[in-house]
Write an enzyme that holds these catalytic residues in place. Structure first.
Site, PDB file in Angstrom:
ATOM      1  N   ARG A  53      66.407  -5.573   1.818  1.00 59.14           N
ATOM      2  CA  ARG A  53      66.837  -5.906   0.340  1.00 59.14           C
ATOM      3  C   ARG A  53      68.298  -6.827   0.640  1.00 59.14           C
ATOM      4  O   ARG A  53      68.739  -7.182  -0.521  1.00 59.14           O
ATOM      5  CB  ARG A  53      67.491  -4.557  -0.165  1.00 59.14           C
ATOM      6  CG  ARG A  53      67.798  -4.623  -1.680  1.00 59.14           C
ATOM      7  CD  ARG A  53      68.102  -3.288  -2.221  1.00 59.14           C
ATOM      8  NE  ARG A  53      69.258  -2.816  -1.653  1.00 59.14           N
ATOM      9  CZ  ARG A  53      69.271  -1.792  -0.674  1.00 59.14           C
ATOM     10  NH1 ARG A  53      68.190  -0.933  -0.538  1.00 59.14           N
ATOM     11  NH2 ARG A  53      70.309  -1.299  -0.549  1.00 59.14           N
ATOM     12  N   TYR A  91      71.427 -18.623 -24.267  1.00 59.08           N
ATOM     13  CA  TYR A  91      70.133 -17.817 -24.106  1.00 59.08           C
ATOM     14  C   TYR A  91      70.363 -16.303 -24.814  1.00 59.08           C
ATOM     15  O   TYR A  91      71.335 -15.841 -24.700  1.00 59.08           O
ATOM     16  CB  TYR A  91      69.890 -17.811 -22.622  1.00 59.08           C
ATOM     17  CG  TYR A  91      68.456 -17.035 -22.547  1.00 59.08           C
ATOM     18  CD1 TYR A  91      67.200 -17.684 -22.838  1.00 59.08           C
ATOM     19  CD2 TYR A  91      68.519 -15.952 -21.818  1.00 59.08           C
ATOM     20  CE1 TYR A  91      66.134 -16.915 -22.843  1.00 59.08           C
ATOM     21  CE2 TYR A  91      67.345 -15.236 -21.557  1.00 59.08           C
ATOM     22  CZ  TYR A  91      66.067 -15.678 -22.013  1.00 59.08           C
ATOM     23  OH  TYR A  91      64.976 -15.245 -21.658  1.00 59.08           O
ATOM     24  N   ASP A 122      75.000 -22.191 -17.462  1.00 56.91           N
ATOM     25  CA  ASP A 122      73.561 -21.987 -17.427  1.00 56.91           C
ATOM     26  C   ASP A 122      72.855 -23.514 -17.355  1.00 56.91           C
ATOM     27  O   ASP A 122      72.838 -24.091 -18.250  1.00 56.91           O
ATOM     28  CB  ASP A 122      73.261 -21.180 -18.575  1.00 56.91           C
ATOM     29  CG  ASP A 122      71.656 -20.825 -18.220  1.00 56.91           C
ATOM     30  OD1 ASP A 122      71.028 -21.521 -17.840  1.00 56.91           O
ATOM     31  OD2 ASP A 122      71.440 -19.831 -18.726  1.00 56.91           O
ATOM     32  N   LYS A 126      61.799 -21.802 -15.165  1.00 58.89           N
ATOM     33  CA  LYS A 126      61.666 -22.809 -16.087  1.00 58.89           C
ATOM     34  C   LYS A 126      61.301 -24.037 -15.118  1.00 58.89           C
ATOM     35  O   LYS A 126      60.218 -24.220 -14.560  1.00 58.89           O
ATOM     36  CB  LYS A 126      62.795 -22.825 -17.078  1.00 58.89           C
ATOM     37  CG  LYS A 126      63.172 -21.640 -17.839  1.00 58.89           C
ATOM     38  CD  LYS A 126      62.426 -21.027 -18.596  1.00 58.89           C
ATOM     39  CE  LYS A 126      62.536 -19.665 -18.880  1.00 58.89           C
ATOM     40  NZ  LYS A 126      63.862 -19.332 -19.359  1.00 58.89           N
TER      41      LYS A 126
HETATM   42  C1  LIG Z   1      64.983 -18.094 -19.655  1.00 62.86           C
HETATM   43  C2  LIG Z   1      66.252 -18.379 -19.622  1.00 62.86           C
HETATM   44  C3  LIG Z   1      67.017 -17.576 -18.814  1.00 62.86           C
HETATM   45  C4  LIG Z   1      66.460 -16.264 -18.517  1.00 62.86           C
HETATM   46  O1  LIG Z   1      65.705 -16.264 -17.316  1.00 62.86           O
HETATM   47  P1  LIG Z   1      64.507 -15.156 -16.994  1.00 62.86           P
HETATM   48  O2  LIG Z   1      64.111 -16.025 -15.747  1.00 62.86           O
HETATM   49  O3  LIG Z   1      63.568 -15.414 -18.122  1.00 62.86           O
HETATM   50  O4  LIG Z   1      64.981 -14.208 -16.831  1.00 62.86           O
HETATM   51  C5  LIG Z   1      68.548 -17.690 -18.951  1.00 62.86           C
HETATM   52  N1  LIG Z   1      69.051 -18.862 -19.493  1.00 62.86           N
HETATM   53  C6  LIG Z   1      68.045 -19.767 -20.236  1.00 62.86           C
HETATM   54  C7  LIG Z   1      68.669 -21.071 -20.666  1.00 62.86           C
HETATM   55  C8  LIG Z   1      66.751 -19.679 -19.956  1.00 62.86           C
HETATM   56  O5  LIG Z   1      65.921 -20.528 -20.556  1.00 62.86           O
END
Ligand SMILES: *Cc1c(COP(=O)(O)O)cnc(C)c1O
Length: 353
Positions: free
Chosen positions: A46, A97, A168, A193
């Site tokens: 972990r 998001y 982000d 992504k």
């Molecule tokens: C998809 C996304 C997230 C969340 O990520 P997950 O991998 O789906 O938990 C956070 N910020 C942005 C801009 C995203 O597109």
């Protein structure tokens, strides 16, 4: 040539590999283990896994900081939100998001902190919201409005106000935007992504340039247990290796598509931030947008973005989407297919709708 001077396209391929010694594998293998023989650097899984270490080395080198990987982008977001002290305030992009916003609203409802939503494209408005804030949460471009923040200016203002600045960077990727270099304290990624890039894995990452912050984030991961699986870490690193060429094609497709959509039937507005692989297409209303989503054959109706395959969705189909997003807005995640096939499919759907 020192690692520091290598171009990012090279770092993407070279970082996080085992040493170049006879007999070594070229890629860090997947290590399936819950425990390691006592006395070494790793003891319990972990807290560490060699496959994470390789992925973290690569993402960290790209963003210019130390990376801590997580089970998902939201796990990474949660760890960073966990840094906000009780009674503090968080200034956040109103089109962040949607689950980041939901998580912050949860914290506010529980009385942990205050949330101030701002338009990140309006730097004066963001700065006006800063006094007393503990954290500024930026996204640029925002999702799916595609507004652009002046990260350099806002990171400096946040620092002057005593707030941590967080970006982000999911939509831009470290190849198009490096927030730590622009003065931000923390970068968050949904590696699900663009970084992983093949719509087959969920994983998140936090990168910081400050050892004490990194330690707090790492400790949060160990205590909350939101760790990535070794297979997911392996797949993410494998996907990352081709990011520069995927991005090159997808960005070229996105810019050309924005141009061809400009005068297409029924199109009210094409939003193109000028970089990245996401566009927004605004049609008259929800019904017109739904008809286009139903008529496409190559484009896949699905949420998410940053994969090799092109996806589209009408964003307001989600009840939780911001009411400031037009009902007829379709978010396009542009992939690496041939531009003519992408354009033909979408223009055909628009003409028929
Ligand atoms: C998809 C996304 C997230 C969340 O990520 P997950 O991998 O789906 O938990 C956070 N910020 C942005 C801009 C995203 O597109």
């Amino acid at each position: 040539m020192s690692d520091m001077r290598r171009r990012l396209e090279t770092v993407i391929v070279a970082a996080g590999r085992p040493p170049h010694v006879p007999g070594a594998p070229l890629n860090e293998p997947v290590t399936f283990a819950s425990s390691f023989v006592a006395g070494g650097e790793l003891e319990y899984a972990r807290y560490g896994n060699p496959t994470w270490t390789a992925l973290e080395a690569a993402i960290g080198a790209l963003e210019g900081g130390a990376c801590v990987s997580f089970a998902s982008g939201m796990a990474a977001v949660s760890a960073v939100v966990g840094l906000v002290p009780a009674g503090g305030a968080v200034v956040v992009a109103r089109h962040s998001y949607q689950h980041t916003l939901a998580l912050l609203d949860d914290g506010a409802r529980a009385g942990r902190f205050e949330v101030r939503r701002v338009d990140v494209a309006d730097a004066d408005a963001v700065e006006a919201a800063l006094p007393g804030a503990a954290m500024v949460w930026l996204e640029s471009p925002t999702n799916p409005a595609l507004e652009i923040a002046d990260i350099e200016r806002l990171a400096a203002s946040a620092r002057a106000a005593g707030a941590l600045s967080v970006v982000d960077n999911t939509f831009a990727s470290p190849l198009l935007q490096r927030p730590l270099e622009l003065g931000a304290d923390i970068v968050v990624h949904s590696a699900t992504k663009l970084i992983a890039g093949h719509s087959d894995v969920v994983l998140g990452a936090v990168v910081t340039g400050d050892a004490a912050l990194t330690e707090r984030i790492r400790s949060h991961r160990g205590l909350h247990g939101a760790i990535p699986g070794p297979m997911e870490a392996f797949l993410t690193l494998r996907g990352l290796r081709t990011l520069s060429v995927r991005l090159e094609r997808a960005e070229a497709n996105a810019r050309e598509l924005a141009r061809r959509l400009q005068d297409a039937p029924g199109v009210v507005e094409v939003r193109d931030p000028g970089f990245g692989t996401v566009l927004a297409l605004v049609l008259e209303d929800a019904a017109a947008a739904d008809r286009v989503v139903e008529r496409v054959r190559l484009w896949i109706p699905a949420t998410s973005l940053g994969g090799v395959e092109s996806l589209l969705e009408r964003r307001r189909r989600w009840a939780t989407e911001a009411p400031t997003i037009p009902e007829g807005l379709i978010r396009l995640s542009v992939g690496i297919e041939h531009i003519d096939d992408l354009a033909d499919d979408l223009l055909g759907a628009l003409a028929g709708a």
